[in-house]
Design a protein around this motif. Structure first.
Motif, mmCIF file in Angstrom:
data_model
loop_
_atom_site.group_PDB
_atom_site.id
_atom_site.type_symbol
_atom_site.label_atom_id
_atom_site.label_comp_id
_atom_site.label_asym_id
_atom_site.label_seq_id
_atom_site.Cartn_x
_atom_site.Cartn_y
_atom_site.Cartn_z
ATOM 1 N N CYS A 271 0.833 -1.207 0.000
ATOM 2 C CA CYS A 271 0.000 0.000 0.000
ATOM 3 C C CYS A 271 0.865 1.253 0.000
ATOM 4 N N ILE A 272 1.909 1.255 0.854
ATOM 5 C CA ILE A 272 2.776 2.432 0.936
ATOM 6 C C ILE A 272 3.429 2.688 -0.421
ATOM 7 N N ALA A 273 3.933 1.622 -1.052
ATOM 8 C CA ALA A 273 4.629 1.793 -2.327
ATOM 9 C C ALA A 273 3.677 2.359 -3.384
ATOM 10 N N TYR A 274 2.511 1.750 -3.474
ATOM 11 C CA TYR A 274 1.597 2.193 -4.528
ATOM 12 C C TYR A 274 1.152 3.630 -4.279
ATOM 13 N N ALA A 275 0.857 3.929 -3.009
ATOM 14 C CA ALA A 275 0.416 5.288 -2.672
ATOM 15 C C ALA A 275 1.527 6.292 -2.969
ATOM 16 N N MET A 276 2.775 5.896 -2.691
ATOM 17 C CA MET A 276 3.901 6.804 -2.938
ATOM 18 C C MET A 276 4.025 7.121 -4.424
ATOM 19 N N ILE A 277 3.964 6.080 -5.255
ATOM 20 C CA ILE A 277 4.114 6.307 -6.691
ATOM 21 C C ILE A 277 2.944 7.154 -7.203
ATOM 22 N N TYR A 278 1.753 6.832 -6.720
ATOM 23 C CA TYR A 278 0.569 7.569 -7.159
ATOM 24 C C TYR A 278 0.693 9.040 -6.764
ATOM 25 N N PHE A 279 1.131 9.269 -5.536
ATOM 26 C CA PHE A 279 1.272 10.647 -5.057
ATOM 27 C C PHE A 279 2.293 11.410 -5.901
ATOM 28 N N CYS A 280 3.442 10.802 -6.161
ATOM 29 C CA CYS A 280 4.513 11.494 -6.894
ATOM 30 C C CYS A 280 4.098 11.778 -8.329
ATOM 31 N N ASN A 281 3.504 10.772 -8.994
ATOM 32 C CA ASN A 281 3.270 10.902 -10.432
ATOM 33 C C ASN A 281 1.936 11.549 -10.778
ATOM 34 N N VAL A 282 0.959 11.458 -9.897
ATOM 35 C CA VAL A 282 -0.379 11.945 -10.255
ATOM 36 C C VAL A 282 -0.739 13.191 -9.480
ATOM 37 N N VAL B 222 13.070 20.258 -2.111
ATOM 38 C CA VAL B 222 12.282 21.431 -2.520
ATOM 39 C C VAL B 222 12.100 21.478 -4.025
ATOM 40 N N GLN B 223 12.943 20.753 -4.763
ATOM 41 C CA GLN B 223 12.780 20.778 -6.226
ATOM 42 C C GLN B 223 11.547 20.009 -6.676
ATOM 43 N N ARG B 224 11.006 19.192 -5.780
ATOM 44 C CA ARG B 224 9.826 18.368 -6.062
ATOM 45 C C ARG B 224 10.038 17.480 -7.284
ATOM 46 N N ILE B 225 11.262 17.106 -7.547
ATOM 47 C CA ILE B 225 11.515 16.190 -8.658
ATOM 48 C C ILE B 225 11.537 14.773 -8.096
ATOM 49 N N TRP B 226 10.696 13.916 -8.657
ATOM 50 C CA TRP B 226 10.648 12.545 -8.176
ATOM 51 C C TRP B 226 11.370 11.627 -9.154
ATOM 52 N N PRO B 227 11.786 10.450 -8.687
ATOM 53 C CA PRO B 227 12.386 9.492 -9.628
ATOM 54 C C PRO B 227 11.374 9.095 -10.704
ATOM 55 N N GLN B 228 11.885 8.632 -11.831
ATOM 56 C CA GLN B 228 10.997 8.176 -12.907
ATOM 57 C C GLN B 228 10.549 6.749 -12.582
ATOM 58 N N PHE B 229 9.350 6.641 -12.032
ATOM 59 C CA PHE B 229 8.892 5.327 -11.568
ATOM 60 C C PHE B 229 8.555 4.383 -12.709
ATOM 61 N N LYS B 230 8.545 4.891 -13.929
ATOM 62 C CA LYS B 230 8.247 4.003 -15.053
ATOM 63 C C LYS B 230 9.534 3.453 -15.661
ATOM 64 N N SER B 231 10.684 3.746 -15.038
ATOM 65 C CA SER B 231 11.963 3.306 -15.597
ATOM 66 C C SER B 231 12.488 2.068 -14.864
ATOM 67 N N PRO B 232 12.955 1.069 -15.614
ATOM 68 C CA PRO B 232 13.541 -0.114 -14.969
ATOM 69 C C PRO B 232 14.731 0.241 -14.082
ATOM 70 N N LEU B 233 15.406 1.354 -14.374
ATOM 71 C CA LEU B 233 16.562 1.705 -13.545
ATOM 72 C C LEU B 233 16.113 2.078 -12.144
ATOM 73 N N THR B 234 14.955 2.737 -12.040
ATOM 74 C CA THR B 234 14.419 3.052 -10.714
ATOM 75 C C THR B 234 13.931 1.778 -10.024
ATOM 76 N N TRP B 235 13.339 0.879 -10.808
ATOM 77 C CA TRP B 235 12.918 -0.404 -10.209
ATOM 78 C C TRP B 235 14.130 -1.105 -9.628
ATOM 79 N N ASP B 236 15.232 -1.018 -10.367
ATOM 80 C CA ASP B 236 16.478 -1.640 -9.946
ATOM 81 C C ASP B 236 16.932 -1.141 -8.581
ATOM 82 N N VAL B 237 16.820 0.162 -8.365
ATOM 83 C CA VAL B 237 17.235 0.737 -7.084
ATOM 84 C C VAL B 237 16.456 0.075 -5.954
ATOM 85 N N PHE B 238 15.150 -0.041 -6.147
ATOM 86 C CA PHE B 238 14.316 -0.645 -5.105
ATOM 87 C C PHE B 238 14.617 -2.137 -4.972
#
Lengths: 189, 467
Positions: A78-89, B153-169
């Protein structure tokens, strides 16, 4: 009144245990059954390895770890999905080639990984919390023989009630097949 | 070494534990190498490992001081030694999890003797692997901004649609879970170390790490579940990690990378290289640490069989890659697999990979080879080399000849690349030697349990031990 009490007595009541050694895991298992059937409730065993059937002999209930781990896994997902949703949407939507802000398939890997991370973490930390470890001191460590506990000795410990008689317990463990038994008393630190 | 084996009836299984043992003899024989002072051999190896480690230090400082321009990477070979070594090390780590988790779930008793060893290998291999993605960012202290979802403060998030970010996790989860799993398994053994230590200081130190473990039946009841569940969680985790690593390649559109077979083929390759690495270290360790009674020829035989099986899976992967390149009719894919790889400037590495990964493991069809220490050791080293060549072929060969000939460029590593690679071998060896010095190399508690099981298993007494 409480002040006077505190001066006269720190409130420390030493816990006492009868520590009985058995020759083999089977003897320990049978002995534990007997002692528990004789009506002793505060029992524990100390063995160098897990022994099949001891849970039943000690009368333990279902283990709690599986439920804790399940909760951890659900929380992680839940935390992971909510985090991604919050950041991207919600927080910073970026339109890239008109792709949807919320793309569920791309969220699967991180959701899965965080579910595993929190489930594994709750298994580890859940165990240490349930076991109340780390616990540097326990009265059973008072026994000289207890230094063989993690090596090759199989112990049954019976905690005595504050005014209980040790002799009765000694007789009980002796009939249950113990090799030897001793009384250990918690020291005040 | 082979003599007792040859005189044996070939239909009779080799034993899992050699000799008659009690808890005490198991305890003493497995902890002996911790109490024994470091010998000359250990110091010699440790000195070699430390000098390689200092090379790593120099290479890291130079990389951070000058920037990643000191690596041999160019355009189009934008990924080179960094990712090769990353994938190689991560793959090596996977055998540890396979042995400790998957074989536990399948109730393979023979895993007990090698799991602690292999888990330690996992941890150290993942540490080596993690260095490369950290260093390739050039300024690792800024990496938190774009690797982790850090609320700046930059509010820049990682690109969650990228396999490289998946890799980090995936990789950070893998490291954490491997560490927890390893430590949880180690706690009863640390208590055994505490209880059999002669000096007060050692007793204090091991006691500190044993956290007051007293083998309580109430603890064991929860412990068994915690351990089993961690194993259960590690199993899909290890598959997911290398799958995600393979996505780094497969999700792109480069010929040679863009294939659907990558996830299973990477996982098989990981297990293949990892088992080879376990053997490379286990063969000398069982000789010098006195572990022959718990790591018997039966274990070596089984590990060699796994090498044979995973080697054939890897071979199948190669065959399918080539088949699909031909069958798809895609000229770029065809050119990559049948011209560039086989006849291009990097062809020797491709052929070395084919030799080491497809031909060498075939020797393990022979039972003699599976139980011959020297053959096993040389084969395991060749397989490690072969698997490194595989990653080189995938990364460099695919990149250096892609769609437009005007973009083609050759690649050669710099001294920094080579030093980083040798340095991580030094780091791995240093950690491993320290592990062998201070922690029992075999899971003592689990061997005691195994001994007990074998003693009470009627089939085991008459017919040797199955599995």
């Amino acid at each position: 009144m409480s002040q006077v009490d505190a001066h006269e007595d720190s409130g420390f009541v030493a816990r006492r245990f009868v520590l009985a050694e058995f020759a083999t895991p089977e003897a320990l298992l049978a002995g534990t059954h007997k002692v528990r059937e004789a009506g002793y409730k505060n029992l524990d065993t100390h063995t160098p390895m897990p022994i099949h059937g001891l849970e039943a002999a000690l009368g333990l209930g279902r283990p709690k770890i599986p439920l804790i781990v399940l909760c951890g896994a659900i929380a992680g997902a839940c935390i992971a999905y909510a985090m991604i949703y919050f950041c991207n949407v919600i927080d910073f939507p970026i339109n890239i080639g008109n792709r949807p802000m919320h793309g569920p398939p791309a969220n699967i890997p991180i959701t899965f990984e965080l579910a595993i991370l929190l489930a594994g973490g709750s298994s580890f930390f859940g165990f240490f919390t349930l076991a109340k470890l780390p616990q540097p001191y326990h009265p059973v460590f008072e026994s000289e023989d207890f230094t063989r506990c993690a090596v090759d000795a199989y112990f049954l410990s019976v905690e005595l009630p504050p005014e209980g008689e040790a002799d009765k317990v000694f007789a009980e463990v002796q009939t249950a097949g113990a090799l030897s038994a001793e009384l250990v008393t918690e020291s005040e630190r | 070494m082979a003599a007792p084996n040859l005189s044996r009836d070939p239909l009779e299984p080799l034993p899992l534990l050699e000799g008659k043992h009690t808890d005490k003899t198991i305890n003493d024989s497995l902890l002996e190498h911790v109490w024994r002072g470091a010998g000359k051999g250990w110091w010699a190896l440790f000195a070699c490992a430390l000098s390689a480690l200092s090379l790593l230090g120099i290479a890291i400082v130079w990389t951070l001081y000058k920037g990643i321009g000191v690596w041999g990477n160019n355009i189009p070979v934008g990924w080179a030694f960094g990712i090769i070594n990353f994938v190689w090390w991560i793959g090596i780590g996977h055998a540890g999890t396979l042995i400790s988790a998957i074989l536990l779930l399948f109730q393979q008793k023979w895993r007990t003797s090698i799991n602690r060893f292999a888990e330690a290998m996992t941890l150290f291999a993942v540490i080596c692997a993690l260095l490369f993605p950290l260093l390739h960012t050039g300024r690792p202290w800024f990496a938190a901004y774009w690797l982790m979802p850090y609320p700046s403060v930059q509010r820049i998030w990682p690109q969650f649609k990228s396999p490289l970010t998946w890799d980090v996790f995936a990789v950070s989860t893998y490291f954490t879970i491997s560490l927890l799993f390893w430590y949880l398994g180690l706690v009863p053994d640390l208590a055994a170390l505490r209880d059999s230590s002669k000096s007060k200081t050692k007793r204090m130190i091991y006691g500190l790490f044993a956290m007051g473990w007293r083998g309580s039946g109430r603890h064991w009841a929860e412990y068994k579940w915690a351990y089993l569940l961690l194993a259960g969680l590690s199993t899909p985790l290890v598959l997911s990690v290398h799958t995600i690593v393979s996505f780094d390649f497969a999700v792109s559109v480069l010929p040679g990378w863009h294939t659907t077979i990558f996830p299973p083929y990477f996982v098989a390759g990981a297990v293949f290289s990892g088992f080879a690495m376990v053997l490379t270290w286990m063969l000398p360790a069982r000789e010098f640490l006195g572990l022959k009674h718990v790591v018997t020829l039966k274990h070596l035989d089984n590990m060699a069989k796994i090498l044979l099986v995973t080697g054939m899976m890897v071979t199948y992967g190669y065959v399918m890659e080539h088949f699909v390149a031909w069958y798809s009719g895609n000229p770029y894919e065809y050119s990559e697999f049948f011209r560039v790889r086989q006849h291009g400037p990097m062809a020797p590495i491709y052929w070395l990979m084919m030799f080491c990964n497809c031909i060498v493991p075939q020797i393990f069809w022979s039972r003699r080879a599976r139980t011959n220490i020297l053959v096993l050791w040389f084969a395991s080293i060749l397989i490690n080399v072969g698997m490194w060549c595989e990653r080189f072929t995938i990364v460099i060969t695919s990149l250096h000849r892609d769609f437009i000939p005007s973009k083609w460029e050759n690649y050669s590593p710099t001294w920094v690349d080579v030093s980083l690679f040798i340095g991580t071998i030094g780091l791995f060896s240093t950690l491993f030697l320290l592990f062998l010095k201070f922690v029992p190399a075999v899971a003592v508690t689990e061997i005691k349990e195994l001994r007990h099981e074998l003693d009470h298993d009627p089939t085991a007494e008459t017919a040797g031990v199955t599995h």
